[in-house]
Design an enzyme around this catalytic site. Structure first.
Site, PDB file in Angstrom:
ATOM      1  N   SER A   8     -14.063  -0.509  -5.915  1.00 32.43           N
ATOM      2  CA  SER A   8     -13.985  -1.680  -5.046  1.00 32.43           C
ATOM      3  C   SER A   8     -15.339  -1.911  -4.377  1.00 32.43           C
ATOM      4  O   SER A   8     -15.802  -1.089  -3.582  1.00 32.43           O
ATOM      5  CB  SER A   8     -12.915  -1.472  -3.974  1.00 32.43           C
ATOM      6  OG  SER A   8     -13.011  -2.527  -3.040  1.00 32.43           O
ATOM      7  N   HIS A  33     -13.717  -4.240  -8.973  1.00 28.36           N
ATOM      8  CA  HIS A  33     -12.657  -4.797  -8.117  1.00 28.36           C
ATOM      9  C   HIS A  33     -13.335  -5.520  -6.949  1.00 28.36           C
ATOM     10  O   HIS A  33     -14.123  -4.933  -6.209  1.00 28.36           O
ATOM     11  CB  HIS A  33     -11.743  -3.680  -7.608  1.00 28.36           C
ATOM     12  CG  HIS A  33     -10.586  -4.178  -6.802  1.00 28.36           C
ATOM     13  ND1 HIS A  33      -9.426  -4.661  -7.374  1.00 28.36           N
ATOM     14  CD2 HIS A  33     -10.407  -4.281  -5.454  1.00 28.36           C
ATOM     15  CE1 HIS A  33      -8.582  -5.028  -6.409  1.00 28.36           C
ATOM     16  NE2 HIS A  33      -9.164  -4.811  -5.238  1.00 28.36           N
ATOM     17  N   ASP A  35     -12.838  -7.789  -3.549  1.00 30.46           N
ATOM     18  CA  ASP A  35     -11.886  -8.161  -2.489  1.00 30.46           C
ATOM     19  C   ASP A  35     -12.369  -9.376  -1.715  1.00 30.46           C
ATOM     20  O   ASP A  35     -13.394  -9.323  -1.037  1.00 30.46           O
ATOM     21  CB  ASP A  35     -11.738  -6.984  -1.515  1.00 30.46           C
ATOM     22  CG  ASP A  35     -11.014  -5.817  -2.150  1.00 30.46           C
ATOM     23  OD1 ASP A  35      -9.884  -6.010  -2.616  1.00 30.46           O
ATOM     24  OD2 ASP A  35     -11.592  -4.710  -2.174  1.00 30.46           O
ATOM     25  N   MET A  37     -11.443 -11.804   1.324  1.00 27.85           N
ATOM     26  CA  MET A  37     -10.581 -11.888   2.525  1.00 27.85           C
ATOM     27  C   MET A  37     -10.991 -13.076   3.377  1.00 27.85           C
ATOM     28  O   MET A  37     -12.190 -13.306   3.565  1.00 27.85           O
ATOM     29  CB  MET A  37     -10.745 -10.622   3.365  1.00 27.85           C
ATOM     30  CG  MET A  37     -10.478  -9.339   2.614  1.00 27.85           C
ATOM     31  SD  MET A  37     -10.812  -7.929   3.682  1.00 27.85           S
ATOM     32  CE  MET A  37     -10.491  -6.581   2.540  1.00 27.85           C
ATOM     33  N   HIS A  66      -9.371  -9.820  -6.286  1.00 18.61           N
ATOM     34  CA  HIS A  66      -8.169  -9.656  -5.459  1.00 18.61           C
ATOM     35  C   HIS A  66      -8.286 -10.615  -4.271  1.00 18.61           C
ATOM     36  O   HIS A  66      -9.071 -10.388  -3.356  1.00 18.61           O
ATOM     37  CB  HIS A  66      -8.109  -8.191  -5.004  1.00 18.61           C
ATOM     38  CG  HIS A  66      -6.996  -7.871  -4.065  1.00 18.61           C
ATOM     39  ND1 HIS A  66      -6.953  -6.700  -3.331  1.00 18.61           N
ATOM     40  CD2 HIS A  66      -5.871  -8.549  -3.721  1.00 18.61           C
ATOM     41  CE1 HIS A  66      -5.866  -6.665  -2.591  1.00 18.61           C
ATOM     42  NE2 HIS A  66      -5.198  -7.792  -2.797  1.00 18.61           N
ATOM     43  N   MET A  68      -7.166 -12.086  -0.950  1.00 18.73           N
ATOM     44  CA  MET A  68      -6.333 -11.887   0.254  1.00 18.73           C
ATOM     45  C   MET A  68      -6.558 -13.112   1.121  1.00 18.73           C
ATOM     46  O   MET A  68      -7.194 -13.042   2.183  1.00 18.73           O
ATOM     47  CB  MET A  68      -6.752 -10.584   0.951  1.00 18.73           C
ATOM     48  CG  MET A  68      -6.243  -9.344   0.229  1.00 18.73           C
ATOM     49  SD  MET A  68      -7.187  -7.867   0.643  1.00 18.73           S
ATOM     50  CE  MET A  68      -8.497  -8.019  -0.562  1.00 18.73           C
ATOM     51  N   MET A 137      -0.099  -2.603  -3.235  1.00  9.37           N
ATOM     52  CA  MET A 137      -0.973  -2.218  -2.116  1.00  9.37           C
ATOM     53  C   MET A 137      -0.466  -0.894  -1.533  1.00  9.37           C
ATOM     54  O   MET A 137       0.680  -0.801  -1.099  1.00  9.37           O
ATOM     55  CB  MET A 137      -0.973  -3.291  -1.027  1.00  9.37           C
ATOM     56  CG  MET A 137      -1.644  -4.606  -1.416  1.00  9.37           C
ATOM     57  SD  MET A 137      -3.314  -4.455  -2.080  1.00  9.37           S
ATOM     58  CE  MET A 137      -4.165  -3.646  -0.727  1.00  9.37           C
ATOM     59  N   ASP A 175      -3.979  -0.035  -5.137  1.00  9.04           N
ATOM     60  CA  ASP A 175      -5.135  -0.422  -4.324  1.00  9.04           C
ATOM     61  C   ASP A 175      -4.982   0.076  -2.886  1.00  9.04           C
ATOM     62  O   ASP A 175      -4.116  -0.394  -2.155  1.00  9.04           O
ATOM     63  CB  ASP A 175      -5.270  -1.951  -4.365  1.00  9.04           C
ATOM     64  CG  ASP A 175      -6.558  -2.423  -3.711  1.00  9.04           C
ATOM     65  OD1 ASP A 175      -7.399  -1.579  -3.355  1.00  9.04           O
ATOM     66  OD2 ASP A 175      -6.704  -3.653  -3.572  1.00  9.04           O
TER      67      ASP A 175
HETATM   68  C1  DX5 Z   1      -7.985  -3.396   0.960  1.00  9.92           C
HETATM   69  C2  DX5 Z   1      -8.679  -3.771  -0.330  1.00  9.92           C
HETATM   70  C3  DX5 Z   1      -9.033  -2.594  -1.149  1.00  9.92           C
HETATM   71  C4  DX5 Z   1     -10.058  -1.699  -0.521  1.00  9.92           C
HETATM   72  C5  DX5 Z   1      -9.838  -0.313  -1.033  1.00  9.92           C
HETATM   73  O1  DX5 Z   1      -7.539  -4.529   1.607  1.00  9.92           O
HETATM   74  O2  DX5 Z   1      -7.833  -4.594  -1.116  1.00  9.92           O
HETATM   75  O3  DX5 Z   1      -9.452  -2.976  -2.453  1.00  9.92           O
HETATM   76  O4  DX5 Z   1     -11.380  -2.101  -0.775  1.00  9.92           O
HETATM   77  O5  DX5 Z   1     -10.659   0.533  -0.322  1.00  9.92           O
HETATM   78  P1  DX5 Z   1     -10.361   2.079  -0.172  1.00  9.92           P
HETATM   79  O6  DX5 Z   1     -10.374   2.677  -1.536  1.00  9.92           O
HETATM   80  O7  DX5 Z   1     -11.490   2.543   0.694  1.00  9.92           O
HETATM   81  O8  DX5 Z   1      -9.017   2.223   0.488  1.00  9.92           O
HETATM   82 ZN    ZN Z   2      -8.339  -4.897  -3.291  1.00  7.54          ZN
END
Ligand code: DX5
Ligand code: ZN
Length: 218
Positions: A8, A33, A35, A37, A66, A68, A137, A175
């Site tokens: 990630s 990956h 993220d 947000m 991903h 969010m 998740m 994840d």
């Molecule tokens: C959380 C993200 C994850 C995050 C995982 O909201 O969707 O992808 O980056 O990070 P770690 O492996 O540090 O929990």
């Molecule tokens: Zn993620």
């Protein structure tokens, strides 16, 4: 099929983003990956389109995005244009999930749905056949570096049963809080793809950490 590792990028060093992307390129990792947000669906803002564009320009592996964010339908084409291979939306953010899945596929990407820790697997009974990926998740989304929620193992087994029963071709992704302590148990329960952020990027040697994780679950 071999089990996949998806570092990630949220946990990467953004001051050295190209270096960290190249590290993933030359490692045993399988996917990137990413993220995204929005500060509304989750209580944090990560990064947006210009940063993803920079990552895409250097990344040589599958780009797993991903989202969010609320109202993900507004951005499906944008993410396709930015090079996403897989686009995952949150079940909790989609009023018309079936339509959203079809729109992702119509834009040439594989379609994923992520489930928050409180959301049961059963909500996917009617859509599983259409899904390329389900992201369970294993933390509440919004931040890297959180602790793994143990109830995840049960959900992986339930999802695996649903996939087998419906003869679906869906990958199970985990994840949040993934480390060498839970990787094997997760893949044995049926997980196909492990996302790991902090465990990889905060380690002394991320390349070796990725190799170790890959070996552990294959
Ligand atoms: C959380 C993200 C994850 C995050 C995982 O909201 O969707 O992808 O980056 O990070 P770690 O492996 O540090 O929990
Ligand atoms: Zn993620």
């Amino acid at each position: 099929m071999s089990k996949l590792i998806a570092p990630s990028i949220l946990a990467a060093d953004f001051g050295n983003l190209q270096r960290d992307v190249e590290m993933v390129n030359s490692s045993d990792a399988d996917w990137f990956h990413i993220d995204i947000m929005d500060g509304v669906f989750v209580p944090n803002i990560s990064f947006g389109m210009p940063v993803l564009k920079a990552i895409s320009s250097h990344a040589k592996k599958t780009i797993d995005v991903h989202l969010m964010i609320v109202d993900p339908d507004r951005y499906i084409k944008t993410f396709a244009d930015l090079g996403a291979d897989i686009l995952t939306v949150h079940y909790e953010a989609c009023t018309h999930l079936h339509r959203t899945i079809q729109a992702i596929k119509a834009n040439g990407m594989k379609a994923g749905v992520a489930l928050n820790p409180h959301t049961p697997i059963s909500v996917l009974e009617e859509t599983i056949i259409d899904l390329d990926l389900v992201c369970i998740m294993s933390v509440n989304p919004g931040f890297g570096g959180q602790s793994f929620i143990e109830n995840t193992y049960k959900k992986v087994k339930q999802l695996k049963e649903l996939i087998t029963k419906t003869n679906s071709n869906t990958l199970i992704e985990i994840d949040g809080g993934v480390t060498n302590k839970n990787a094997k148990q997760l893949t044995e329960a049926g997980a196909d793809v492990l996302v790991a952020g902090s465990y990889i990027f905060k380690s002394d040697n991320p390349t070796e950490t990725i190799a170790g994780l890959k070996l552990l679950c294959n």
